[in-house]
Design an enzyme around this catalytic site. Sequence first.
Site, mmCIF file in Angstrom:
data_model
loop_
_atom_site.group_PDB
_atom_site.id
_atom_site.type_symbol
_atom_site.label_atom_id
_atom_site.label_comp_id
_atom_site.label_asym_id
_atom_site.label_seq_id
_atom_site.Cartn_x
_atom_site.Cartn_y
_atom_site.Cartn_z
ATOM 1 N N LYS A 123 38.518 40.495 94.312
ATOM 2 C CA LYS A 123 39.886 40.290 93.828
ATOM 3 C C LYS A 123 39.828 39.770 92.388
ATOM 4 C CE LYS A 123 43.928 37.569 95.311
ATOM 5 N NZ LYS A 123 44.418 36.602 96.322
ATOM 6 N N SER A 198 48.232 38.582 98.505
ATOM 7 C CA SER A 198 47.909 38.965 97.168
ATOM 8 C C SER A 198 46.597 39.738 97.022
ATOM 9 C CB SER A 198 47.877 37.732 96.268
ATOM 10 O OG SER A 198 46.926 36.796 96.710
ATOM 11 N N SER A 222 47.329 35.448 101.856
ATOM 12 C CA SER A 222 46.904 36.504 100.926
ATOM 13 C C SER A 222 45.637 37.250 101.293
ATOM 14 C CB SER A 222 46.734 35.929 99.522
ATOM 15 O OG SER A 222 47.988 35.859 98.915
#
Length: 519
Positions: A123, A198, A222
């Site tokens: 990420k 996310s 997330s």
Amino acid sequence: MDWLLRLVAFLLMKTVFLVKPIHWLLRKKRLAVPPVKDPIINLSATTLARKIREREISSEHVVEAYIKRIKEVNPILNAVVEDRYEDALREARNCDKRIETGEVNAIRLEIEQPLYGVPLTVKESCSVKGLNYTGGCLLRKGVKADSDGLAVEALRNAGAIPLCVTNTPELCLGFEANNYLYGKTNNPYDTRRTSGGSSGGEGALLGAGASVIGVGSDIAGSIRIPALFNGIFGHKPTPGIIPIRGHFPFSEGKLFQQYLVIGPMARYCEDLYLAMKVMSANCGTNLQLDEPVALNKLNVFYMEDAGQTVGVPKVDEDIKRAVTNASSYFKGYGCNVKRFNVDMRDALEYALSTFFTMDEMPQLLLNPDDPKKEKNLSWAVVKSLFGLSPYTRTALYLRFLKDVKVFMNDKKISHYKEQGKVLRENFMKILGEDNVLVCPSYTSAALMHNETIFNMSSVLYCVLFNLWGFPSTQVPMGLNKDGLPVGVQVVAMPNQDRLCLAVAKELEKGFGGWIPFAA
Ligand SMILES: CCCCCCCC/C=C\CCCCCCCC(N)=O
């Protein structure tokens, strides 16, 4: 229950029906994501690592296969925000050379570098040296990481090879990987839908078979929500066992450091174990991840929904079914399976008041000129109406929620915080050291793009476990009638991550784990 909060949440939920026709009119065609062809993609990271160190396959071959797969799907998904393919291939060739020359050997590698030569995706908010490190903020365009974050460093030291960094919402605050810097990431199971957030770039790549193991982060769902939306496993660890330094946004605040965790996402459950062992190696807590779990001694509690649902979307039937199927499955192991009965009436108020009053919360409207002074919300909203705001609508909305006092005064805030403590105690009492809870990770399968903002209160199913520091694993439980992944969350007491993972592993055996999308 705070009626103003519930009313706003309820109206917001209903507003989606007003915007749905607009979304429908503007909608894009569903794009076909090519199916996985290379059999290498169907091997777990654990198997790949073994094959690489035993010279059954080269790291270069594996890394090439993943780069090829990413290049095949990324034009459709828009999950990758920056790659390092050339460096990765060079590192893979070097891994192979060191094995060939005998500089390293299989026995030592298994112990010292269990991910030797295995590709990894990360990420974008978890720094990878030299790559973009913006947290999806337009105002951080061009910011690069000058070193690896500690979690990424641990994986690299274990031999993993990062291929790329992937998309998130602005500041990782939201449940759709969509921002003004990189655009939006599509869900491989239906490109008209969001891959979640996310860690939505990770979710999309993994779901599409374009990554075998990924690094995500989770302060309110997330890891778990994109894992659900993309049909994969994601583990939110007990806080403190995986270092979060090198994450943007970051705050020195004690509570922030307790709520935010970095954790693994994977298509195969055994890879969660491997990544957890590597990432938590220096945590100083004995998580006993290698100790077998006596499943027949487990009490498995289940909760299909949170009961009092005013202002919280109802849990879809297919998610409820996944919860009952998963819990009933353990009857076959001789487990005691019981419905979890606690009063969740004030849980949303507790979540809102606790989350947004944490000490030293990072800026929600980033102001690079003065990190201590947040930009004015009303002005930012006006600018946004004319398309002139650097902040996404989700960031503006969360900044609005941060003014908790719009909804409740200090007295109420303290009251709900106390209620939350009582609720936590009740969960602790029922779960004890040896039991697990199976519940939804979210109220539905993947939503259409731009719809999660109307469902913000669905976060309840995840955020409580961040606020309480409980570990939890999102487990895929097959596809619904629309071909979208459904799943459940398995929760345990702090430091009992092994219970979540053991239950996840059995569910993978029973329900098939990651199921590739139909072509
Ligand atoms: C008016 C509707 C109110 C709904 C409020 C629900 C309670 C909110 C509590 C926490 C929300 C935090 C959302 C932040 C998203 C972060 C995602 C992540 N990085 O894990």
